[in-house]
Scaffold this active site. Structure first.
Site, mmCIF file in Angstrom:
data_model
loop_
_atom_site.group_PDB
_atom_site.id
_atom_site.type_symbol
_atom_site.label_atom_id
_atom_site.label_comp_id
_atom_site.label_asym_id
_atom_site.label_seq_id
_atom_site.Cartn_x
_atom_site.Cartn_y
_atom_site.Cartn_z
ATOM 1 N N TYR A 143 0.847 -1.188 0.000
ATOM 2 C CA TYR A 143 0.000 0.000 0.000
ATOM 3 C C TYR A 143 0.889 1.246 0.000
ATOM 4 C CZ TYR A 143 -3.824 -3.165 1.352
ATOM 5 O OH TYR A 143 -4.745 -4.178 1.410
ATOM 6 N N SER A 194 -13.344 -4.035 1.427
ATOM 7 C CA SER A 194 -14.230 -3.287 0.515
ATOM 8 C C SER A 194 -15.712 -3.541 0.821
ATOM 9 C CB SER A 194 -13.927 -3.634 -0.943
ATOM 10 O OG SER A 194 -12.620 -3.257 -1.296
ATOM 11 N N PRO A 195 -16.114 -3.497 2.109
ATOM 12 C CA PRO A 195 -17.529 -3.740 2.432
ATOM 13 C C PRO A 195 -18.452 -2.619 1.962
ATOM 14 C CG PRO A 195 -16.369 -2.952 4.372
ATOM 15 C CD PRO A 195 -15.325 -3.180 3.305
ATOM 16 N N ARG A 208 -15.956 -0.040 -2.505
ATOM 17 C CA ARG A 208 -14.989 0.944 -3.004
ATOM 18 C C ARG A 208 -15.625 2.324 -3.221
ATOM 19 N NH1 ARG A 208 -11.012 -2.764 -3.886
ATOM 20 N NH2 ARG A 208 -11.651 -4.761 -4.734
ATOM 21 N N GLY A 209 -16.543 2.660 -2.315
ATOM 22 C CA GLY A 209 -17.162 3.979 -2.360
ATOM 23 C C GLY A 209 -18.563 4.014 -2.935
#
Length: 319
Positions: free
Chosen positions: A54, A195-196, A199-200
């Site tokens: 990351y 990513s619950p 991703r936005g």
């Protein structure tokens, strides 16, 4: 915040995914990131998740600078950024990556260490054996696997118990319900849902397609490319209306749905700013609410694959 179990440690039901601190969704600011971490801890979040890739260590460095010790910390290794993308799971490489991560994190031990992607050429039993040595040496508290098949989990767990498995899971990504979530429950491993919030897509406001080319990873993700992007916004709009009607935040309802799928599930949403944390207040859903959400957003509703072919590299497929 209520608690759930990872290994032998209770952590908050909601964890924190620190991928965005590394610039995967746009430019980051260290001071803002540190303030965000403070706010997350103040909100009761105690499980923080990062990885060596990351921002090529930037996310780990920020957490190391933060310096908090009263938390449950997970990091990962195994992916070599390309092009082309590659993976390594051999013991010397894992040990090297762990030492580098510990230096960035300013720690001598990390509570959970994941293999970010599995290298097919290395038997999973050998990999589990390597991870067991790190546990016994006190370098890590437990180990995890990411984006693996249930069969891989069973083989690894038979060699040395797996603490947690991490895979994408949300209202629009349901694959883990076809075996992986059930296998984690059976074996006593936590299932960590990354990513619950899609991703936005399940953020406070509907997304706009203004992703920075070459910086924001969604720019080349099939679900965020037209015509899929507009189709997905349209499908999700009635869910947003339901949330407004019931007095839920959109993220809070999406997280509540994930949590309702199993007591061993811990979602790890991410954000770059403390402002978004207040939207993570988990909605109080009953069975009727869950049924209505699933009527509006049935399994398989998403337009487009969750990853491009390149992004799918080394993700195990099992259905």
């Amino acid at each position: 915040m209520k608690q759930r179990l990872i290994g032998n440690r209770n952590v908050g039901t909601i964890g924190f995914g620190a991928m965005s601190f590394g610039g995967m969704f746009g430019a980051t600011d260290e001071a803002i990131s540190l303030s965000c971490l403070d706010a997350a801890a103040d909100a009761g979040i105690s499980h923080f998740d990062t990885a060596n890739v990351y921002g090529l260590g930037v996310s780990e460095q920020i957490i190391g600078k933060w310096g908090r010790r009263d938390l449950h910390l997970a990091t990962k290794c195994g992916i070599i950024n390309g092009p082309p993308r590659a993976v390594r799971n051999d013991e010397p490489y894992i040990r090297q990556c762990l030492e580098e991560s510990l230096r960035r994190l300013k720690r001598e031990h990390v509570e959970l260490y994941y293999i970010h992607r599995r290298q097919p050429e290395i038997p999973i039993e050998d990999l589990a054996g390597t991870m067991s040595k790190l546990v016994q040496e006190g370098k890590i508290g437990g180990y995890g696997l990411s984006e693996v098949a249930p069969s891989t989990l069973r083989r690894a767990h038979a060699e040395y118990p797996v603490t947690a498995v991490q895979s994408e899971f949300s209202l629009w990504t349901r694959l883990p319900q076809l075996g992986l979530i059930q296998t984690c429950r059976e074996l006593g491993a936590a299932f960590v849902a990354f990513s619950p919030l899609a991703r936005g897509m399940f953020g406070r406001e509907p997304l706009k397609r203004d992703f920075r080319e070459g910086i924001d990873f969604r720019d080349t993700n099939p679900r965020f490319i037209e015509p899929n992007f507009s189709a997905n916004l349209a499908v999700i709009a009635p869910f947003r209306d339901l949330c407004a009607e019931r007095g839920w935040t959109v993220p809070g309802a999406a997280l509540a749905w994930v949590l309702a799928q199993g007591e061993h599930i811990i979602p790890i949403p991410g954000t770059r700013t403390a402002d978004h944390l207040r939207d993570w207040q988990v909605a109080d859903l009953d069975a009727t609410d869950i049924a209505e959400i699933e009527r509006i957003l049935p399994a398989g509703f998403a337009h487009g694959d969750r990853y491009s072919d390149q992004q799918m590299a080394f993700v195990e497929r099992y259905c």
